[in-house]
Design an enzyme around this catalytic site. Structure first.
Site, PDB file in Angstrom:
ATOM      1  N   CYS A   1     -84.676  28.493  20.329  1.00 57.51           N
ATOM      2  CA  CYS A   1     -84.072  29.473  21.241  1.00 57.51           C
ATOM      3  C   CYS A   1     -84.902  30.753  21.154  1.00 57.51           C
ATOM      4  O   CYS A   1     -86.078  30.697  20.814  1.00 57.51           O
ATOM      5  CB  CYS A   1     -82.593  29.721  20.913  1.00 57.51           C
ATOM      6  SG  CYS A   1     -82.320  30.574  19.359  1.00 57.51           S
ATOM      7  N   ARG A   2     -84.315  31.878  21.443  1.00 59.52           N
ATOM      8  CA  ARG A   2     -85.073  33.136  21.426  1.00 59.52           C
ATOM      9  C   ARG A   2     -85.387  33.586  20.004  1.00 59.52           C
ATOM     10  O   ARG A   2     -86.515  33.937  19.684  1.00 59.52           O
ATOM     11  CB  ARG A   2     -84.297  34.225  22.168  1.00 59.52           C
ATOM     12  CG  ARG A   2     -85.040  35.551  22.208  1.00 59.52           C
ATOM     13  CD  ARG A   2     -84.274  36.595  23.020  1.00 59.52           C
ATOM     14  NE  ARG A   2     -84.833  37.904  22.760  1.00 59.52           N
ATOM     15  CZ  ARG A   2     -84.440  38.715  21.780  1.00 59.52           C
ATOM     16  NH1 ARG A   2     -83.478  38.360  20.956  1.00 59.52           N
ATOM     17  NH2 ARG A   2     -84.999  39.889  21.609  1.00 59.52           N
TER      18      ARG A   2
END
Length: 101
Positions: free
Chosen positions: A63-64
Site C-alpha cells: 500500500c502507500r
C-alpha cells in the site's frame, strides 16, 4: 505477520523470481504508479476477492506506507492465505528502489 522490505522485494523482482504482488491502494493512488506486474485489489475489495486468489500461492501485499497492506494481510491470513507485508509501502519503494534506478 511476515514482512519484507521494499529492497528485498525489488531484489526478487530483479532476479526474475515469480512474485505475486497485490497493491491494495485506491484507484487514484495506483494511477500515479505501481510496482511493475503488481495486481490492484483495493483493500475494501479484498473480502470479495478470495475466490480470485490461490491459497497455494504466496502474496506480497503493498500500500502507500504499510498500514493498509498489513490489514489486508490479516484478512487474507485469517482465510488461510500465505501473505507477506511490504514494510514502508510505496513510499519506501520510491525512496529505496526507484532512486537506484
Amino acid at each position: 505477520m511476515k514482512e519484507i522490505t521494499a529492497k528485498e522485494l525489488a531484489e526478487k523482482v530483479k532476479k526474475g523470481e515469480e512474485v505475486n504482488i497485490i497493491d491494495v491502494r485506491e484507484d487514484d493512488e495506483v494511477a500515479a504508479g505501481k510496482i511493475p506486474g503488481a495486481r490492484h485489489i483495493r483493500l475494501g475489495d479484498i473480502p470479495d476477492s478470495f475466490d480470485k486468489l490461490n491459497k497455494n500461492e504466496h502474496y506480497y501485499m503493498v500500500c502507500r506506507s504499510g498500514g493498509r497492506s498489513g490489514k489486508a494481510c490479516e484478512i487474507l491470513k485469517s482465510e488461510g492465505f500465505d501473505v507477506t507485508n511490504m514494510t514502508g509501502g510505496m513510499l519506501a519503494w520510491e525512496d529505496e528502489v526507484e532512486v537506484e534506478g
